[in-house]
Design an enzyme around this catalytic site. Structure first.
Site, short mmCIF file in Angstrom:
data_model
loop_
_atom_site.label_atom_id
_atom_site.label_comp_id
_atom_site.label_asym_id
_atom_site.label_seq_id
_atom_site.Cartn_x
_atom_site.Cartn_y
_atom_site.Cartn_z
N CYS A 196 -32.33 24.99 -87.77
CA CYS A 196 -31.65 25.90 -88.69
C CYS A 196 -32.47 26.05 -89.98
CB CYS A 196 -30.23 25.41 -88.96
SG CYS A 196 -29.13 26.67 -89.68
N HIS A 238 -27.84 24.46 -83.50
CA HIS A 238 -27.79 23.02 -83.81
C HIS A 238 -27.72 22.24 -82.50
CE1 HIS A 238 -27.29 23.05 -88.22
NE2 HIS A 238 -26.78 24.25 -88.00
N GLU A 275 -27.82 19.10 -82.01
CA GLU A 275 -27.03 17.88 -82.17
C GLU A 275 -25.53 18.15 -82.05
OE1 GLU A 275 -27.01 19.62 -86.28
OE2 GLU A 275 -28.37 19.60 -84.56
#
Length: 202
Positions: free
Chosen positions: A80, A182, A184
């Site tokens: 990002c 993202h 994660e």
């Protein structure tokens, strides 16, 4: 050695947990000397472009990262805003020039398409534009107000976020990979993406 840049900004904890779940213990790094010892470095997402860049400039960490990418010594993943700082500048703060590795400006979603809902938050698929060793199949989680246009030459994957708006979702330059989503927060597909990144070598 796998490193996560830890400058007191960004979602370091979430990235560390995701990497640790892959049976890899990452090292939190803060100095150019630590960065130069790594095989892989992750630049976490979340934060403002100005604060993120100022943190990178402390002890010339930004110069160390650029050097590792230009000489292809370390594989670097920018998530990002960690991708945005690798570009020329961001419309979030046009007065702030950043790394310039990706020769494009990061634009606001509203500038890209006035009717788009911003921030864009949700799950979207990727469409690859050329072969890559990365896992890019399935849905990934996005949460952002800024993006890269879909027609840039460094893009290796694009994402249609609504009926009329497509963005570059993954870019590459030498040993740098940037992703707008993202990993994660993207469940199993995100972990597979991270695993595939860690499996790449310079």
């Amino acid at each position: 050695m796998i490193g996560i840049l830890d400058l007191g900004i960004g979602n370091v904890g979430s990235i560390k947990s995701a990497i640790s779940s892959l049976s890899v213990e990452p090292k939190l790094v803060k100095t150019p000397q630590e960065i130069q010892k790594l095989t892989h470095l992750i630049l976490p997402g979340v934060g403002s472009i100005s604060a993120y860049w100022k943190s990178l400039c402390i002890n010339k960490i930004n110069e160390a990262i650029v050097g590792e990418i230009e000489t292809k010594q370390t594989k670097v993943l920018g998530i990002c805003i960690g991708m945005h700082v690798a570009c020329l500048r961001s419309h979030e703060d046009l007065t702030q020039e950043t790394m310039g590795l990706i020769g494009e400006e990061v634009i606001s979603l509203k500038h890209h398409h006035s009717a788009v809902i911003a921030p864009h938050v949700g799950w979207n698929e990727l469409t690859t534009t050329r072969p890559t060793g990365l896992h890019l199949e399935g849905d990934y989680y996005f949460d952002h107000n800024y993006c890269l246009r879909p027609d840039i030459k460094s893009a290796i994957a694009k994402t249609q976020i609504d009926n009329e708006t497509t963005i570059s979702s993954v870019v590459q330059y030498k040993s740098f990979t940037g992703c707008q989503f993202h990993p994660e927060k993207s469940g199993l597909n995100g972990l597979r993406f991270l695993r595939s990144f860690l499996d790449t070598t310079c």
